[in-house]
Design a protein around this motif. Structure first.
Motif, short mmCIF file in Angstrom:
data_model
loop_
_atom_site.label_atom_id
_atom_site.label_comp_id
_atom_site.label_asym_id
_atom_site.label_seq_id
_atom_site.Cartn_x
_atom_site.Cartn_y
_atom_site.Cartn_z
N PRO A 108 47.41 22.00 49.15
CA PRO A 108 46.50 22.54 48.20
C PRO A 108 47.54 22.96 47.03
CG PRO A 108 46.73 24.42 49.51
CD PRO A 108 47.13 23.21 50.23
N ALA A 109 46.89 22.56 45.73
CA ALA A 109 47.73 23.00 44.36
C ALA A 109 48.26 24.19 44.32
CB ALA A 109 46.90 22.63 43.09
N ASP A 110 49.38 24.34 43.76
CA ASP A 110 49.89 25.74 43.66
C ASP A 110 49.02 26.66 42.75
OD1 ASP A 110 51.93 25.07 45.03
OD2 ASP A 110 53.65 25.26 43.50
N GLN A 111 48.92 28.11 42.96
CA GLN A 111 48.41 28.65 42.07
C GLN A 111 48.79 28.89 40.63
OE1 GLN A 111 47.43 33.01 43.71
NE2 GLN A 111 47.59 32.00 45.76
N PRO A 112 48.26 29.39 39.59
CA PRO A 112 48.85 29.51 38.38
C PRO A 112 49.88 30.39 38.34
CG PRO A 112 46.46 28.99 38.26
CD PRO A 112 46.74 29.17 39.73
N LEU A 113 51.00 30.46 37.70
CA LEU A 113 51.90 31.41 37.70
C LEU A 113 51.31 32.62 36.94
CD1 LEU A 113 55.19 29.49 37.35
CD2 LEU A 113 54.18 30.50 39.22
N ARG A 114 51.48 33.71 37.11
CA ARG A 114 51.03 34.86 36.36
C ARG A 114 52.10 35.91 36.34
NH1 ARG A 114 46.58 33.56 39.67
NH2 ARG A 114 44.53 33.13 38.44
N PRO A 115 52.13 36.48 35.15
CA PRO A 115 53.20 37.58 34.94
C PRO A 115 53.10 38.64 35.94
CG PRO A 115 52.14 37.06 32.84
CD PRO A 115 51.34 36.48 33.88
N ALA A 116 54.13 39.37 36.32
CA ALA A 116 54.28 40.41 37.22
C ALA A 116 53.20 41.67 36.97
CB ALA A 116 55.65 40.94 37.32
N THR A 117 52.55 41.90 37.98
CA THR A 117 51.69 43.10 37.71
C THR A 117 52.52 44.45 37.62
OG1 THR A 117 51.34 43.36 40.13
CG2 THR A 117 49.82 41.93 38.75
#
Length: 910
Positions: free
Chosen positions: A337-346
């Protein structure tokens, strides 16, 4: 773990060949002809190994890194058999055949016990599993045959030589020259004139369609693996009279085999034969010519054989990106499956990171109790930099590299040369060393980004081997095989603790910079080029230039790791650029998880610690390390960090439902026969097919109404096959039925309240009023499906389409992770059904729900399904997106009749 290629012995042999520059032309030509004939014998072994590797890859798409180990086993087993039974002609050749068959059986056992479990994993994950097998097989050979080189007997009646042009040619070599083409003819006949060959060629073109032919794919793959392993074993067995059995044959052989397969074209047997001849003859010519002088400069072509095959591969791939006889690879339908969108660190992630950094900063306080700890942690942090830089181009960049150690080695040698040759301070040498890696990748990267997939990976390996060859032979500058000694830090960094803090600072800076770049415009462009190069180019992105820049950025960080490595060890040798170190980096990235930013950090730490801990326990530490990696591969197919993310943090696309070899028989009739597929969270998957195809039977097995005859059903990581429907519902599986099922004696509102009561386990409550219990939540669900205005009406008087809407509200009451919808829009008007499926698609994306549905209307299917699966007579015959299914000839034939076609504008009935 750095696995050393034993090119040192090859180099010594080459140096002893001598120079032919001062020999008369006629003897030199005769010697060259003799060497060319010898090259034909070498080509036989190369072809046998490469043909087996090509056959396996063509059918299974597995890059079998353990293929060289099977060749090595062929040599060892043939040594044992010929030593005992090889005194007669019949005994000798029977021993070689027996060795090949035994190795083939070992290959089949490996396929059934290990690889069959991970076929649906990303292709690079297969490399990690087969690398683990390399370690296990090597230590098994060490235990059985010991560490010494073993020399087998000569072939009976072929011990002598044949005179040619005044030179003696071994008679056995002439026999090998005949055997190679005979094997090629046998393979050609098997692949073009037998049913097995037809199935192999069909699997190479589209293995997902084999089910429609009534073929047991599992046994076909096992058979192909047996033949491929047998060819590798035969190639090794035939070398017993010519070479010793030794433990270095595995890695050395797999490198050469990869080169031959790639030069010839992945999956092409004739290509492997031509490439083997080409490479063997070029190396033979180099040995035959010896030294040449061009414009007064003396060149040793003999030494060129150390990198000749990789130079040939680089040239071929630059001119013909798919090899001499290859073609562009088709995209596997079972791709990850496609990678998840990159999100800034919580905030929680930042706190966790700060805790780790503080712990690392305080770790040296325990150095008195654990003196070795700072040294081990330095190795781990250098490995983290190496793995993080590789992950940068492999994960977000989508560019696989088998030769990343080139930049590690260039950084290390750069620092050493700045210190020793230019007499710069250690601090300056440390910082400037990575620039050499950057300069190298400016050259290499320009060529690499013009390829993709396995071909790009092999070109990176070619460049790495060319760099290794230069470093190994340039004695005056690099020290040759001895390397450069005395590379020590400045006095203020001489203590292990001081150097530990320096390494920690650079590791934190390097990882932080890589992460920052991923959230920069360059990082976004990298991911765009990885996901859809055509779309990226169409909006003005120069994908090749972006990837080139990514290569340079990764090389600089990798070079920094090499620079730190040189000063941590006090010396540097060609081992830093070996194939083994590149493989170590791949293992680290895949072990941690290529789809997570924390993956390379976790993988490098675990791998380096495992290597150190296991190596101190036993002489057979490689086997233990390989077994540990194999367990991790099977247990955590998304990597350690990927498993932790999916298990404890959830979110994003993940494999929610995994169906493997599912079958159901009724009195000997196969309603569902060996069906396998996967459903990702947030995905709409349509299951279509003609009447009696087995769609509802599949649903009923997943829902627990039927118990499978065979196969597994894994939902959210748990096997639910055979569980009761109510238990499956409580795990988070909602269901609507082909024939709508509601409680007709209740109102619409009470139907939904009933589901909410069951969710809260309140159905056994004796007192209390239902009328107002969870009424707001029930009304909200009804409003979601457009039925709030009918809340007080009896379900018995609803139109059939409205009943379907109520069913959906009931199914959503349990906050499901998986929604099973059996013909959800039956009985609805065209506008109503499109509105309902549009709502379902929106909920699937917003709530990350996986939806598996069957449907009569093809306009609904083609408009709303992310992926389609087609059943016919209980078997899966095709899967893919709407366009692929619409144009699939086999689907048209079995589903709508020969010559028919799907149209998204015309409804069609199942």
């Amino acid at each position: 773990m750095a696995i050393l290629l034993r090119e040192e012995g090859v180099a010594q042999f080459i140096d002893n060949v001598g120079s032919f520059s001062d020999i008369s032309t006629e003897p030199m030509l005769s010697n060259l002809l003799v060497q060319l004939v010898n090259g034909l014998a070498d080509a036989c072994a190369l072809f046998l190994v490469a043909s087996g590797l090509s056959l396996i890859f063509g059918v299974t798409r597995i890059v079998n890194f353990a293929h060289g180990s099977l060749y090595m086993l062929g040599v060892y087993v043939a040594y044992s058999l010929t030593s005992r039974f090889g005194t007669s002609v019949a005994g000798f050749w029977a021993s070689l055949a027996g060795a090949a068959l035994l190795v083939g059986a070992i290959g089949a056992a490996i396929e059934m016990s290990v690889l069959r479990r991970i076929y649906r994993a990303p292709e690079l994950f297969h490399l990690l599993a087969t690398f683990a097998l390399v370690l296990i097989i090597r230590d098994a050979a060490l235990w059985l045959w010991g560490p010494d080189d073993l020399f087998g007997p000569r072939a009976p009646h072929l011990e002598g030589a044949v005179q040619m042009l005044g030179h003696a040619l071994p008679a056995y070599d002439l026999a090998l020259i005949v055997i190679g083409p005979l094997v090629l003819l046998a393979l050609w006949y098997a692949l073009t004139r037998t049913r097995w060959g037809t199935l192999v060629r069909a699997a190479s073109a589209d293995r997902e369609m084999l089910g429609a032919l009534g073929v047991n794919q599992a046994w076909l793959f096992t058979g192909v693996f047996f033949v491929g392993a047998m060819l590798a074993g035969l190639g090794g067995a035939l070398q017993v009279p010519r070479m010793s059995a030794n433990l270095s044959l595995d890695i050395e052989t797999i490198g050469n085999a990869f080169v031959v397969v790639v030069v010839g074209g992945m999956g092409s047997i004739p290509g492997a034969f031509v490439a083997a001849l080409l490479i063997a003859e070029i190396k033979a010519m180099c040995i035959g010519i010896g030294h040449v002088s061009i414009i007064g400069v003396d060149f040793s072509l003999s030494k060129f054989t150390l990198a000749a095959e990789f130079v040939v591969m680089a040239v071929v791939l630059v001119l013909r990106p798919w090899g001499l006889f290859g073609r562009a690879q088709t995209i596997a339908r079972s791709a990850a499956p496609a990678d998840q969108p990159l999100r800034p660190a919580t905030r929680a992630m930042k706190i966790a990171g700060a805790v780790v950094v503080i712990a690392l900063a305080l770790a040296p306080l325990a150095a008195d109790a654990f003196p070795y700890m700072p040294v081990l942690f330095v190795e781990i942090m250098i490995a983290v930099l190496f793995a993080a830089s590789l992950h940068f181009i492999m994960g977000p960049g989508g560019m696989h590299s088998f030769g990343h150690a080139a930049y590690f080695g260039l950084g290390a040698y750069g620092a050493a040369l700045f210190l020793k040759v230019f007499a710069l301070p250690m601090e300056a040498a440390l910082v400037l060393g990575p620039l050499i890696a950057g300069i190298g990748t400016i050259v290499f990267g320009w060529f690499c980004v013009r390829l993709s997939g396995v071909y790009l990976a092999m070109l990176t390996l070619a460049f790495a081997q060319i760099v290794w060859s230069v470093v190994f032979q340039w004695d005056a500058v690099t020290g040759g095989s001895n390397g450069i000694l005395g590379i020590w830090p400045s006095p203020w960094l001489s203590s292990p603790v001081a150097f530990y803090y320096l390494t920690l600072a650079f590791a934190l800076i390097g990882v932080w910079l890589l992460r920052r770049m991923l959230f920069s415009p360059l990082g976004l462009a990298m991911r765009a080029g990885r996901d859809s190069p055509l779309r990226a180019e169409a909006i003005g992105v120069n994908v090749a230039r972006v990837q080139w820049a990514a290569f340079v950025a990764a090389a600089l960080v990798c070079g920094l790791a090499g620079s730190l490595y040189a000063f941590s060890k006090g010396n540097i040798s060609p081992e830093a650029i070996s194939v083994g170190r590149s493989v170590d980096g791949l293992v680290m990235v895949l072990l941690g998880g290529i789809q997570t930013l924390a993956g390379p950090i976790v993988g490098a730490s675990v791998f380096t610690w495992l290597q150190d801990a296991v190596a101190r326990q036993t002489d057979y530490w490689q086997a233990l390390l390989g077994a540990a990696i194999l367990v991790l591969v099977i247990a955590f197919p998304q990597g350690i960090a990927g498993f932790v993310r999916e298990r404890f943090f959830g979110g994003g696309a993940m494999t929610l439902l995994s169906i493997a070899h599912l079958s159901k028989s009724f009195d000997g009739v196969h309603a569902v026969d060996d069906v396998s597929f996967e459903l990702q969270s947030g995905q709409l998957l349509a299951l279509i097919g003609p009447n009696g195809a087995g769609k509802s039977t599949c649903f009923n097995m997943i829902n627990g109404q039927l118990k499978p005859t065979a196969g597994t059903i894994r939902f959210d990581g748990h096997d639910i096959a055979g569980m009761r429907p109510r238990d499956i519902w409580r795990r988070g599986v909602g269901r609507t039925f082909q024939i709508a099922a509601t409680f007709n004696s209740m109102t619409v509102l009470e139907n939904v309240q009933m589901a909410l009561l069951s969710r809260e386990r309140r159905v056994y409550t004796l007192f209390g009023r239902v009328a107002s219990w969870k009424e707001d939540e029930a009304l909200a669900l009804l409003d979601l499906v457009g039925m709030a205005t009918h809340a007080r009406r009896s379900c018995a008087v609803l139109a059939y389409g409205d009943v379907k809407r109520v069913e959906l509200a009931i199914a959503l009451a349990n906050h499901p992770k998986l929604l099973l919808m059996d013909e959800p829009t039956a009985g609805m008007a065209p506008q109503e059904r499109n509105e309902l499926m549009a709502l379902t698609a929106r909920l699937a994306k917003e709530r990350n729900i996986g939806v598996l549905f069957t449907e009569h209307s093809m306009d609904v299917v083609f408009s709303h399904a992310d992926k389609l699966i087609v059943l016919a007579r209980g078997r899966l015959i095709a899967q893919g997106d709407a366009e692929a299914i619409r144009n699939d000839a086999r689907v048209r034939e079995v589903y709508l009749g020969t010559g028919a076609s799907f149209s998204p504008r015309v409804g069609a009935s199942t």
